[in-house]
Scaffold this motif. Structure first.
Motif, short mmCIF file in Angstrom:
data_model
loop_
_atom_site.label_atom_id
_atom_site.label_comp_id
_atom_site.label_asym_id
_atom_site.label_seq_id
_atom_site.Cartn_x
_atom_site.Cartn_y
_atom_site.Cartn_z
N LEU A 137 0.82 -1.21 0.00
CA LEU A 137 0.00 0.00 0.00
C LEU A 137 0.85 1.26 0.00
CD1 LEU A 137 -2.60 -1.04 2.73
CD2 LEU A 137 -2.91 -1.10 0.25
N ASP A 138 0.24 2.36 -0.38
CA ASP A 138 0.92 3.65 -0.30
C ASP A 138 1.13 4.03 1.17
OD1 ASP A 138 0.90 3.95 -3.06
OD2 ASP A 138 -1.03 5.02 -3.06
N PRO A 139 2.18 4.78 1.48
CA PRO A 139 2.40 5.24 2.86
C PRO A 139 1.18 6.01 3.37
CG PRO A 139 4.34 5.65 1.53
CD PRO A 139 3.27 5.22 0.58
N GLY A 140 0.81 5.75 4.61
CA GLY A 140 -0.32 6.45 5.21
C GLY A 140 -1.67 5.82 4.95
N ALA A 141 -1.72 4.79 4.11
CA ALA A 141 -2.99 4.13 3.84
C ALA A 141 -3.50 3.42 5.09
CB ALA A 141 -2.84 3.13 2.70
N GLU A 142 -4.80 3.48 5.32
CA GLU A 142 -5.40 2.83 6.47
C GLU A 142 -5.92 1.44 6.11
OE1 GLU A 142 -8.39 5.15 8.38
OE2 GLU A 142 -6.94 6.60 9.18
N VAL A 143 -5.93 0.56 7.10
CA VAL A 143 -6.47 -0.78 6.92
C VAL A 143 -7.41 -1.10 8.07
CG1 VAL A 143 -4.40 -1.56 5.71
CG2 VAL A 143 -4.61 -1.95 8.18
N SER A 144 -8.21 -2.13 7.87
CA SER A 144 -9.06 -2.62 8.95
C SER A 144 -9.14 -4.13 8.87
CB SER A 144 -10.46 -2.01 8.88
OG SER A 144 -11.17 -2.51 7.77
N LEU A 145 -9.46 -4.75 9.99
CA LEU A 145 -9.63 -6.20 10.04
C LEU A 145 -10.52 -6.56 11.21
CD1 LEU A 145 -7.69 -7.34 12.57
CD2 LEU A 145 -5.90 -6.87 10.91
N PHE A 146 -11.12 -7.74 11.12
CA PHE A 146 -11.88 -8.33 12.22
C PHE A 146 -11.08 -9.50 12.76
CE2 PHE A 146 -15.37 -6.21 10.00
CZ PHE A 146 -16.15 -5.74 11.05
N ALA A 147 -10.87 -9.53 14.07
CA ALA A 147 -10.06 -10.58 14.68
C ALA A 147 -10.72 -11.09 15.95
CB ALA A 147 -8.68 -10.04 15.02
N PRO A 148 -10.53 -12.38 16.27
CA PRO A 148 -10.96 -12.86 17.58
C PRO A 148 -10.36 -12.00 18.68
CG PRO A 148 -10.31 -14.69 16.18
CD PRO A 148 -9.92 -13.45 15.46
N GLY A 149 -11.13 -11.78 19.73
CA GLY A 149 -10.70 -10.87 20.78
C GLY A 149 -9.35 -11.19 21.38
N GLU A 150 -8.97 -12.47 21.41
CA GLU A 150 -7.70 -12.86 21.99
C GLU A 150 -6.50 -12.34 21.20
OE1 GLU A 150 -6.95 -17.35 20.61
OE2 GLU A 150 -9.00 -16.94 21.24
N GLN A 151 -6.74 -11.92 19.95
CA GLN A 151 -5.64 -11.41 19.12
C GLN A 151 -5.48 -9.90 19.25
OE1 GLN A 151 -3.84 -13.59 18.26
NE2 GLN A 151 -4.88 -15.37 17.41
N GLY A 152 -6.12 -9.31 20.24
CA GLY A 152 -5.99 -7.87 20.45
C GLY A 152 -4.56 -7.38 20.57
N PRO A 153 -3.70 -8.05 21.38
CA PRO A 153 -2.32 -7.58 21.49
C PRO A 153 -1.59 -7.57 20.15
CG PRO A 153 -2.84 -9.06 23.30
CD PRO A 153 -4.00 -9.12 22.35
N PHE A 154 -1.88 -8.54 19.28
CA PHE A 154 -1.26 -8.56 17.95
C PHE A 154 -1.71 -7.35 17.14
CE2 PHE A 154 -1.78 -9.59 13.43
CZ PHE A 154 -0.47 -9.88 13.08
N ALA A 155 -3.01 -7.09 17.09
CA ALA A 155 -3.52 -5.99 16.28
C ALA A 155 -3.03 -4.64 16.79
CB ALA A 155 -5.05 -6.02 16.26
N THR A 156 -3.06 -4.43 18.10
CA THR A 156 -2.64 -3.14 18.62
C THR A 156 -1.14 -2.92 18.50
OG1 THR A 156 -2.57 -4.07 20.86
CG2 THR A 156 -4.60 -2.97 20.18
N SER A 157 -0.36 -4.01 18.54
CA SER A 157 1.09 -3.86 18.39
C SER A 157 1.47 -3.39 16.99
CB SER A 157 1.79 -5.21 18.67
OG SER A 157 1.58 -6.13 17.61
N LEU A 158 0.57 -3.55 16.03
CA LEU A 158 0.83 -3.14 14.66
C LEU A 158 0.17 -1.82 14.32
CD1 LEU A 158 0.49 -6.63 12.98
CD2 LEU A 158 2.59 -5.37 13.43
N GLY A 159 -0.28 -1.09 15.36
CA GLY A 159 -0.77 0.26 15.16
C GLY A 159 -2.26 0.38 14.95
N LEU A 160 -3.02 -0.69 15.13
CA LEU A 160 -4.46 -0.64 14.93
C LEU A 160 -5.18 -0.48 16.26
CD1 LEU A 160 -4.87 -3.52 12.30
CD2 LEU A 160 -4.24 -1.12 11.94
#
Length: 286
Positions: free
Chosen positions: A233-256
């Protein structure tokens, strides 16, 4: 999809339910966009070919006013989604009537559905059991540089299907056959010593890009796939995803950051685990 002329009458005056045509579902996808669901640009095409008989519209006369999908992924597992009623026609029973007709399509398969937290009690009364929270994460991703993944090659399709089966009840070969290679979709694999250790798909949407599925043996493998996807993606592009709640630390560690959550529920708990799922394919089809 060809147009279907068969309409199932309901107890509501003038209201019938039929299998959706491609034109019907383009309209439903537009409803989803207006509701803020941010559908992927190719979602409708990929969804419909997965199970053409699993998409339903409820109509007043010739006007579609309600929709739902109940997609049979295999002979033992189906997923509810796309529960929508046009704003002008809500609270009149049209959504429930559409669901009653659609329910027969799945037969005796295990059914999965996602409930808003305030609706969990209603779903429980309908016989569903709670499995886990599914959280929507979004934002501008952190670019980790851990890009140790390779682009998908069609020769890997069968291996991806078998790998995915370990985390998705009964497998979803028809869905993946179209999802991995749809125009605009970007798919990367994590391969370790010749064996698949993860894969992920990024797709364009009307708003920010969406990621899913993202399935991997470990958080490190998932991060490698995630990095490859966002590097496309281009720099600054936003993304979204749906994840099981237990994967919260993974998602937040990547800036989401978490935006909202729903509750995954089943008519019967499947014999697979969400441990390796870092992002589901879509809220609508699981």
């Amino acid at each position: 999809m060809s147009t279907t002329s068969h309409r199932v009458p309901t107890a509501l005056p003038g209201f019938t339910v039929s299998t959706a045509t491609a034109d019907d579902w383009r309209q439903v996808t537009d409803w989803a966009h207006r509701e803020g669901w941010n559908p992927g640009l190719r979602d409708a095409e990929c969804f419909l070919v997965t199970d053409p008989g699993g998409f339903f519209v409820g109509s007043l006369g010739d006007r579609p006013v309600a929709a739902v999908s109940l997609v049979n992924h295999n002979d033992r597992y189906a997923v509810w989604g796309h529960y929508l009623v046009h704003p002008e026609f809500r609270n009149r029973g049209y959504g429930r009537a559409t669901c009653r007709v659609a329910r027969k399509h799945a037969g005796d398969r295990i059914l999965a559905s996602d409930a808003m937290p305030e609706q969990v009690e209603n779903y429980t009364r309908s016989g569903l059991v709670r499995a886990h929270d599914t959280v929507h994460y979004a934002g501008t991703p952190r670019r980790s540089g851990a890009n140790w993944a390779v682009p998908f090659d069609p020769g890997w399709l069968d291996r991806v299907v078998e790998y995915d089966r370990r985390s998705f009840p009964g497998g979803r070969p028809e869905f993946l056959r179209h999802w991995l290679t749809a125009p605009g979709h970007v798919t990367f694999l994590r391969v370790v010593d010749g064996a698949l250790a993860g894969y992920g798909v990024l797709r364009p949407a009307r708003g920010r890009h969406r990621i899913g599925p993202l399935i991997a043996d470990s958080a490190a493998d998932a991060e490698a796939v995630f990095a490859a996807l966002v590097d496309s993606l281009d720099p600054g592009a936003e993304v979204s995803l749906f994840a099981p709640g237990e994967q919260g630390p993974f998602a937040t560690s990547l800036g989401l950051a978490e935006e909202f959550r729903v509750v995954r529920m089943y008519t019967k708990a499947p014999d697979t685990s969400a441990d390796r799922v870092y992002a589901i394919g879509s809220l609508e089809l699981g």
